[in-house]
Design an enzyme around this catalytic site. Structure first.
Site, PDB file in Angstrom:
ATOM      1  N   GLY A  21       0.857  -1.260  -0.058  1.00 34.48           N
ATOM      2  CA  GLY A  21       0.350   0.003   0.170  1.00 34.48           C
ATOM      3  C   GLY A  21       1.370   1.072   0.052  1.00 34.48           C
TER       4      GLY A  21
ATOM      5  N   ASP B  39       8.966  -6.631  14.144  1.00 37.26           N
ATOM      6  CA  ASP B  39       8.147  -6.698  14.250  1.00 37.26           C
ATOM      7  C   ASP B  39       8.585  -5.314  15.440  1.00 37.26           C
ATOM      8  OD1 ASP B  39       6.084  -5.594  16.299  1.00 37.26           O
ATOM      9  OD2 ASP B  39       5.660  -7.633  17.033  1.00 37.26           O
TER      10      ASP B  39
ATOM     11  N   ASN C 249       5.553   4.961   8.942  1.00 36.12           N
ATOM     12  CA  ASN C 249       3.778   4.525   8.307  1.00 36.12           C
ATOM     13  C   ASN C 249       3.399   3.214   8.531  1.00 36.12           C
ATOM     14  OD1 ASN C 249       2.451   4.682   5.530  1.00 36.12           O
ATOM     15  ND2 ASN C 249       3.356   2.559   5.587  1.00 36.12           N
TER      16      ASN C 249
ATOM     17  N   GLY D  14       1.136   0.841  10.539  1.00 36.37           N
ATOM     18  CA  GLY D  14      -0.455   1.181  11.117  1.00 36.37           C
ATOM     19  C   GLY D  14      -1.099   0.358  10.978  1.00 36.37           C
TER      20      GLY D  14
ATOM     21  N   LEU E  48     -16.476   2.352  20.613  1.00 40.01           N
ATOM     22  CA  LEU E  48     -15.877   2.633  21.750  1.00 40.01           C
ATOM     23  C   LEU E  48     -16.630   1.993  22.868  1.00 40.01           C
ATOM     24  CD1 LEU E  48     -12.960   3.822  23.639  1.00 40.01           C
ATOM     25  CD2 LEU E  48     -14.609   5.536  24.536  1.00 40.01           C
TER      26      LEU E  48
ATOM     27  N   TYR F 139      -7.520   4.300  16.457  1.00 39.09           N
ATOM     28  CA  TYR F 139      -6.895   5.406  15.738  1.00 39.09           C
ATOM     29  C   TYR F 139      -6.924   6.538  15.346  1.00 39.09           C
ATOM     30  CZ  TYR F 139      -5.328   5.449  10.837  1.00 39.09           C
ATOM     31  OH  TYR F 139      -4.679   5.252   9.457  1.00 39.09           O
TER      32      TYR F 139
ATOM     33  N   LYS G 291      -3.161   8.552  15.881  1.00 40.19           N
ATOM     34  CA  LYS G 291      -2.753   9.364  14.303  1.00 40.19           C
ATOM     35  C   LYS G 291      -2.871  10.907  14.490  1.00 40.19           C
ATOM     36  CE  LYS G 291      -2.407   6.123  11.988  1.00 40.19           C
ATOM     37  NZ  LYS G 291      -1.031   6.231  11.291  1.00 40.19           N
TER      38      LYS G 291
ATOM     39  N   THR H 241      -6.942   2.135  -0.594  1.00 39.80           N
ATOM     40  CA  THR H 241      -5.685   1.257  -0.796  1.00 39.80           C
ATOM     41  C   THR H 241      -6.958  -0.208  -0.703  1.00 39.80           C
ATOM     42  OG1 THR H 241      -5.909   1.876   1.543  1.00 39.80           O
ATOM     43  CG2 THR H 241      -4.137   3.255   0.485  1.00 39.80           C
TER      44      THR H 241
END
Lengths: 486, 449
Positions: free
Chosen positions: B219, B262, B289, B291, B298, B355, B359, B390
């Protein structure tokens, strides 16, 4: 880990011995060569046979694809596909794109006739410089350990400064051939000039001639499979079922632990969705292994005591492995590590056809001779890698090494000593990983070199850190090799 | 992963139908042709508007690039409009330039460019100047939304220490004019100071540099590796062992070094540093990169789903940055840190609390890192992609995907290469004066703008 097998050699290998009173001419020659022995014991192992300005053969790194089960993940992959994948991972790991290497030595045991240039074709499918030459070799299951020997020797002779040793095998994509009668008729047809001649030839064919002939790996001289051969050897050396299952269990446990420790992160590149060896059973246990029925040596008068099962024999496998070698200078110029050096190699064969020794007992000769020549005993090795064709091969080979009478009378050199099973196949071997015939040697060399480098890094010191390899092969052959941490 | 709708509205009968129905018609964006990078840099004349030394300097810069630079134009298609508004003290002084620009907008060609060069309102000397500068921001943000046929509108915002001739200002102008910024619209690029140097070769500014990219197997990461390689860098690709096959394929394409690791393991930073030190002796660029997403409301989120995202997206790069900053000798010219944020981190996104935490976290991270790395000549910046085509966004249900794609001024999803171009720009020597910023590559996404 208490993996010391019990009752491996409760008695002497009397059966084998009675035939062994007549050592082969070469072995008696070796015994008489006392001068050679003196020279051997005086020199340091790492410098053996090395002229002062001769470069050392460094193992820089390795790569293999996870080994698949026959008919498994790689069922649709050809030898060329898999060898290309193993080489491509090696190239990416060491950033060798566009490099012209001195040579790539590789091979396969089960080979299609169209693959006459298998290794060269694989090289052309990689990012290496297309000017990199390649050669195909074969020494049955010892093919790629022999390939390492060839590359190492070329480096030491100064012919090349870098090279790859590799091997691949597919039992899933094995060549199937037509019957001899059909083949001969087809060849005659191609030479026939008239229609009546052709019709006559076709008329000679019988339906049975049309059946394809699957490859078999039975020994041509005895008609017996390897398993049946080893069943005889197992009995001769009084190897117990329990001891074999212990070796198998340790292989699976050690391999599983090595994976979870990340040991293979730098040794393996996934292929076709497979990230670990397909034969590996993390959940196996002594109890599970004990439930399996014997599959070899089940016929005849000793059938009741048969002990070799699918659990303590290697599965048919598909896979490929490769090792990058070079001079230490070549590695240094590229910022590549030197994990270990190739010290010495010995090939041996046994007279299995007349029953003097077991088919897979070549290691019982190769290792004592190699160690004697280098003035070493088993105690001098931090790691020992014996290819687990069958668990009992490990046990019979180690039993022979420890047998002073066997070594003195048959091999003609002193016993190299008792094997410490805690040093054996510490990250698993063929029983758990699988055994794509020609790939196994490169797998073992790559693994052992990484183990040696890791041990040296963790423990330091000036003492040499050595590893020993013994790989048995069809035709009564074996190759033994000594590596030393850099 | 292809955008069928975009294809349909750009060809044949369906194009006419879309026109008649007044449907949104996303344009095919002009992107860098790898076999002729920056050529042409701008397809058509570049009109530089504005009075004063700064406008003259900008025109001179563009002339140096062999562009067809005009200060005014009567007819024909225009490739780009550059509005130099740095020397304005009151709101009224903007009017002549804005009016002239307005008269030229209809001549702007497909994938045209509007670049406003301005100064930061926070640095203004008077309330009127601050009002003018803030007003200019409102202007270009709105104008970008009015542009059509794949044209973009962006701003180069100079801080006090920066001039229009500062390397980063020149670099930002060139990036925004070029095809490299195809999916960047409605964004400011803030130039902090005059550090940095112009590359000898604008098409290979990363020559001699070593760049590490995490998550390089697929990607966006794979595309970052390709673009960095195209720009002259030696690439070290890192990805989890399970992605090793595609990592090897990508690295063999870009003649890079593959490391299977890893990055969340405690040993990873040292292992990566040791390998890079041994192989190259230096590391100039690190692109964080790698992720993952573990989307859940939640209320339904398990602790491990939360933690996995934070570990990969945030904790791993914090640890790696710390290790890299502790080895300054590895980056003699300073380390360029570029991390992947997301519009989800800026605007928030339902089902992505974990996420968005990670971010948004990296935006705070680069802001804090910026002064620290600047001491050694480095920078720390983030790139926040919007909707990018992607494998990951390909898994969004079709209807939602179609909507998500259109929610920006360019009415389409971006491509991985668009993100990679922005990263390569921030990694280049001319960008040393851009630090602590988050550059959005989102086609001016409607939310969080």
């Amino acid at each position: 880990m208490a993996q010391q097998p019990r009752n491996t050699t409760s008695g002497k290998a009397t059966n084998g011995k009675s035939d062994g009173d007549k050592p082969a001419a070469e072995e008696s020659g070796r015994r008489r060569n006392s001068g050679g022995r003196e020279r051997a014991t005086s020199g340091s192992a790492a410098n053996r046979g090395k002229a002062p300005d001769q470069p050392r053969a460094a193992i820089i790194g390795s790569n293999r694809i996870p080994f698949g089960k026959a008919g498994g993940a790689y069922a649709e992959a050809t030898n060329q596909d898999m060898l290309t994948a193993a080489l491509s991972g090696l190239i990416a790991r060491h950033q060798l794109q566009g490099e012209r290497l001195g040579d790539v030595v590789g091979g396969a045991v089960l080979k299609h006739s169209r693959d006459f240039n298998l290794t060269r074709e694989a090289v052309l499918g990689t990012a290496l410089s297309p000017q990199t030459p390649a050669v195909d070799i074969q020494r049955a299951c010892a093919t790629s350990v022999e390939a390492v020997n060839v590359v190492a020797n070329k480096i030491r002779l100064g012919q090349i400064t870098s090279g790859i040793a590799a091997g691949v095998d597919s039992t899933s994509d094995a060549p199937i051939v037509v019957s001899d009668r059909l083949r001969k008729t087809l060849l005659r047809l191609s030479r026939a000039k008239t229609v009546p001649q052709r019709l006559k030839l076709v008329g000679q064919l019988r339906p049975s001639d049309l059946a394809p002939v699957a490859p078999n790996v039975n020994e041509p001289r005895t008609g017996l499979s390897m398993g049946e051969h080893q069943a005889i050897t197992t009995r001769q050396w009084d190897i117990t079922r329990e001891a074999q299952d212990e070796v198998a269990l340790a292989s699976h446990q050690n391999l599983a632990k090595a994976y979870s420790d990340g040991f293979f992160d730098d040794l393996l590149t996934p292929y076709r969705g497979l990230v670990r060896d397909e034969s590996l059973r993390e959940d196996t246990s002594a109890e599970k292994l004990a439930t399996l029925k014997p599959v070899f040596g089940t016929k005849g008068e000793h059938g009741a005591s048969a002990s070799m099962t699918a659990g303590n024999s290697t599965p048919l496998s598909d896979g490929a492995a490769s090792v990058l070698l070079g001079t230490p200078q070549w590695a240094q110029e590229r910022g590549l590590p030197v994990l270990a050096h190739v010290v010495d190699t010995e090939a041996a064969s046994v007279d299995f056809a007349r029953g003097t020794d077991g088919l897979l007992m070549g290691g019982a000769y190769a290792v004592p001779r190699l160690l004697h020549r280098n003035g070493l005993t088993l105690d001098d090795f931090t790691f020992v890698e014996i290819h687990e064709a069958f668990a009992s091969v490990v046990l019979t080979t180690a039993a022979a090494w420890a047998d002073e009478e066997f070594c003195a009378e048959r091999v003609g050199v002193p016993s190299p000593g008792e094997l410490d099973y805690d040093r054996l196949n510490v990250t698993g071997s063929s029983l758990a990983a699988g055994h794509p015939f020609a790939a196994t040697g490169a797998r073992i060399v790559g693994t052992l070199a990484a183990l040696l480098a890791q041990h040296k890094e963790q423990h330091g010191g000036d003492e040499p850190v050595r590893g020993l390899i013994s790989v048995c092969a069809a035709g009564g052959q074996a190759v033994a090799m000594i590596l030393e941490a850099a | 992963m292809s955008d069928k709708y975009l294809e349909l509205v750009n060809s044949g009968f369906t194009k006419k139908l879309a026109q008649q129905l007044g449907l949104p018609r996303p344009a095919r964006l002009r992107r860098t042709n790898p076999s002729s990078v920056d050529h042409p840099l701008v397809p058509g004349p570049v009109v530089v508007l504005g009075e004063g030394a700064d406008a003259d300097a900008v025109a001179a810069t563009a002339l140096d690039w062999d562009l067809d630079v005009r200060r005014t134009i009567r007819e024909g298609r225009i490739g780009a409009l550059v509005l130099v508004l740095t020397q304005i003290d009151t709101p009224d002084q903007a009017a002549p330039v804005v009016t002239e620009a307005a008269s030229l907008l209809r001549s702007l060609g497909p994938s045209g460019r509007v670049v406003v060069v301005t100064r930061a309102a926070t640095d203004a000397a008077s309330p009127a100047q601050a009002a003018a500068r803030a007003g200019i921001e409102g202007l270009w943000r709105s104008l970008a939304k009015e542009l059509r046929y794949g044209a973009t509108g962006n701003a180069v915002v100079l801080r006090e220490q920066a001039e229009v001739t500062s390397p980063a200002a020149v670099g930002a102008l060139r990036f925004l004019l070029s095809a490299r910024s195809a999916f960047v619209s409605g964004q400011p690029i803030e130039v902090g100071d005059a550090t940095g140097s112009l590359p000898e070769d604008w098409t290979a500014p990363l020559t001699g540099k070593v760049a590490m990219v995490t998550g390089a197997a697929r990607g966006i990461g794979a595309q970052i590796a390709r673009v960095l390689h195209r720009e002259g860098a030696t690439v070290v690709g890192v990805d989890v062992p399970a992605a090793g096959e595609s990592l090897a394929r990508v690295m063999n394409q870009v003649h890079g070094l593959a490391i299977q690791a890893d990055i969340t393991s405690p040993e990873a930073p040292q292992r990566l540093i040791d390998r890079i030190r041994q192989r190259f002796g230096r590391l100039d660029v690190v692109v964080h990169n790698a992720g993952i997403t573990r989307d859940k409301l939640l209320a339904n989120m398990k602790p491990e789903q939360w933690q996995a995202v934070i570990d990969v997206n945030l904790n791993a790069q914090i640890a790696l940055n710390e290790a890299l900053l502790a080895t300054p000798e590895l980056s003699p010219e300073g380390l360029r840190i570029i991390t992947l944020s997301s519009t989800s981190g800026i605007a928030g996104n339902r089902g992505q609390t974990n996420y968005a935490f990670s971010k948004a976290g990296v935006i705070g991270l680069v802001r804090a890192l910026a002064p620290q790395v600047a001491q050694q000549g480095g920078t720390a910046n983030a790139v926040a992609p919007g909707f990018i085509e992607t494998e990951m966004t390909g898994k969004i249900p079709a209807a939602r995907r179609q909507v998500a794609r259109r929610l920006n001024s360019l009415q389409q999803g971006g491509l991985p290469v668009d993100v990679a171009e922005a990263i390569s720009f921030l990694a280049s020597p001319q960008s040393a004066g851009i630090n602590g910023q988050t550059l959005r590559v989102c086609g001016q996404h409607m939310v969080g703008a």
